[in-house]
Write a protein that holds these residues in place. Structure first.
Motif, PDB file in Angstrom:
ATOM      1  N   VAL A 261       4.137  -3.183 104.337  1.00  0.00           N
ATOM      2  CA  VAL A 261       3.185  -2.241 103.743  1.00  0.00           C
ATOM      3  C   VAL A 261       1.779  -2.823 103.816  1.00  0.00           C
ATOM      4  N   ILE A 262       0.800  -1.934 103.683  1.00  0.00           N
ATOM      5  CA  ILE A 262      -0.587  -2.346 103.490  1.00  0.00           C
ATOM      6  C   ILE A 262      -1.177  -1.503 102.365  1.00  0.00           C
ATOM      7  N   HIS A 263      -2.167  -2.060 101.694  1.00  0.00           N
ATOM      8  CA  HIS A 263      -2.852  -1.343 100.627  1.00  0.00           C
ATOM      9  C   HIS A 263      -3.938  -0.451 101.207  1.00  0.00           C
ATOM     10  N   VAL A 264      -4.057   0.743 100.649  1.00  0.00           N
ATOM     11  CA  VAL A 264      -5.123   1.667 101.034  1.00  0.00           C
ATOM     12  C   VAL A 264      -5.767   2.212  99.769  1.00  0.00           C
ATOM     13  N   THR A 265      -6.912   2.856  99.931  1.00  0.00           N
ATOM     14  CA  THR A 265      -7.627   3.422  98.790  1.00  0.00           C
ATOM     15  C   THR A 265      -8.003   4.869  99.087  1.00  0.00           C
ATOM     16  N   HIS A 266      -8.658   5.477  98.103  1.00  0.00           N
ATOM     17  CA  HIS A 266      -9.112   6.856  98.265  1.00  0.00           C
ATOM     18  C   HIS A 266     -10.165   6.994  99.355  1.00  0.00           C
ATOM     19  N   ARG A 267     -10.769   5.883  99.774  1.00  0.00           N
ATOM     20  CA  ARG A 267     -11.840   5.946 100.771  1.00  0.00           C
ATOM     21  C   ARG A 267     -11.334   6.252 102.177  1.00  0.00           C
ATOM     22  N   GLU A 268     -10.058   5.896 102.462  1.00  0.00           N
ATOM     23  CA  GLU A 268      -9.526   6.130 103.804  1.00  0.00           C
ATOM     24  C   GLU A 268      -9.305   7.615 104.060  1.00  0.00           C
ATOM     25  N   SER A 269      -9.725   8.053 105.238  1.00  0.00           N
ATOM     26  CA  SER A 269      -9.450   9.413 105.672  1.00  0.00           C
ATOM     27  C   SER A 269      -8.036   9.480 106.241  1.00  0.00           C
ATOM     28  N   VAL A 270      -7.592  10.699 106.578  1.00  0.00           N
ATOM     29  CA  VAL A 270      -6.288  10.837 107.218  1.00  0.00           C
ATOM     30  C   VAL A 270      -6.264  10.056 108.525  1.00  0.00           C
ATOM     31  N   ALA A 271      -7.371  10.120 109.290  1.00  0.00           N
ATOM     32  CA  ALA A 271      -7.458   9.377 110.553  1.00  0.00           C
ATOM     33  C   ALA A 271      -7.369   7.867 110.310  1.00  0.00           C
ATOM     34  N   ASP A 272      -8.004   7.383 109.236  1.00  0.00           N
ATOM     35  CA  ASP A 272      -7.919   5.962 108.897  1.00  0.00           C
ATOM     36  C   ASP A 272      -6.483   5.564 108.581  1.00  0.00           C
ATOM     37  N   LEU A 273      -5.800   6.419 107.818  1.00  0.00           N
ATOM     38  CA  LEU A 273      -4.415   6.134 107.468  1.00  0.00           C
ATOM     39  C   LEU A 273      -3.531   6.104 108.713  1.00  0.00           C
ATOM     40  N   GLN A 274      -3.770   7.025 109.640  1.00  0.00           N
ATOM     41  CA  GLN A 274      -3.001   7.053 110.875  1.00  0.00           C
ATOM     42  C   GLN A 274      -3.231   5.788 111.693  1.00  0.00           C
TER      43      GLN A 274
END
Length: 304
Positions: free
Chosen positions: A258-271
């Motif tokens: 897993v990796i940590h993400v935040t509200h700042r990431e867009s869908v493209a960033d998550l992909q």
């Protein structure tokens, strides 16, 4: 280290790249009911043949009547010439323990067929790692239900077979796939192959199948997983590599991260970040399987 602070689990030293020809190196993997004398019996036979143990990993689910698992890597002079005699000696000495075991020459790499649709990240990562000697595999073919990635595969000199597949012609497509892999592969890897694998195909293929799933199972299954993750405001995204069974995504898990993400990431960033995790997890699972580091205990895996 990932910028999230998550560090992928390191691979064991024995499996570090590059993989040598290792003419005189073998692996003995076994499992069965735990009981006294198993390790002594194995080391006794290896000593008789002047074998030298390089590494020995073992696990028991319970020291009293549990399941026992062991993976032994050893060198033995003139292995090819002595292999049949060694196998016979092990069979005789281990008779009565009720174990299932395999004796494997390290120099014989697993032959792999990669199934893919349109996403290229996992496929190209496997091809690149094989070319660099970072995976103990020979990718014998790439099979896809789309023609899109054929030019990407061409520089690697590996056959690319375009077989259209959907729910309307699934039986015909699987029959053609089975013709191609029959006797030619030891493992199938689904590198983001976006088609359902039928129970009939699994049975007829006759080899293990590894799939990469774009989440910590069973969350966010189906289409557009990263959009669903974004809509849920997730704080972790991950990937799971598992063996394929008739129960779809419920097969034994080999590797996860897993990796940590935040509200700042867009869908493209998550992909994009999710693709990084998928590559890492899938290559780790393929390496573990092809280095004979994965033993199964029902729906649980022991990964040495």
């Amino acid at each position: 280290m990932d910028r999230s602070g998550t560090t992928p689990a390191p691979l064991p030293q024995e499996s570090a790249a590059p993989y040598p020809a290792a003419d005189d190196v073998a692996r003995l993997v076994l499992h069965g009911t735990d009981q006294s004398g198993i390790v002594a019996a194995i080391t006794e036979v290896l000593a008789r043949f002047e074998g030298n143990i390089v590494s020995l990993d073992q696990h028991t689910s319970d020291p009293v009547g549990g399941r026992f698992f062991q993976r032994t890597v050893f060198t033995l002079p003139d292995l090819a010439a002595n292999l049949d005699c060694l196998r016979g000696a092990l069979e005789s000495r281990l008779d009565g323990f009720g174990l299932e075991w395999q004796l494997i020459e390290v120099k014989k790499r697993k032959r792999v067929a990669v199934f893919v649709s349109k996403s290229d990240h996992c496929l190209l990562d496997l091809l690149w790692r094989q070319r660099r000697g970072e995976l103990p595999i020979d990718i014998t073919m790439v099979i896809s239900n789309h023609p899109d990635l054929s030019e990407d595969v061409r520089p690697f000199g590996i056959p690319y077979f375009y077989i259209p597949a959907d729910k309307e012609n699934r039986a015909e497509a699987e029959a053609r796939q089975l013709e191609l892999i029959d006797g030619n592969v030891d493992l199938i890897v689904l590198a983001r192959y976006m088609q359902i694998i039928t129970e009939e195909f699994i049975e007829q293929a006759g080899v293990p199948i590894i799939n990469i799933h774009h989440s910590f199972l069973p969350a966010f299954i189906g289409a557009a997983p990263y959009r669903k993750a974004k809509e849920r405001g997730v704080k972790l995204i991950g990937a799971t590599a598992h063996y394929v069974t008739k129960d779809l995504d419920e097969g034994p898990i080999i590797s996860q991260d897993v990796i940590h993400v935040t509200h700042r990431e867009s869908v493209a960033d998550l992909q994009r970040r999710g693709a990084d995790v998928e590559r890492r997890v899938l290559s780790h699972a393929v390496e573990a399987h092809c280095a004979d580091r994965v033993l199964r205990d029902g729906n649980v895996t022991i990964v040495f």
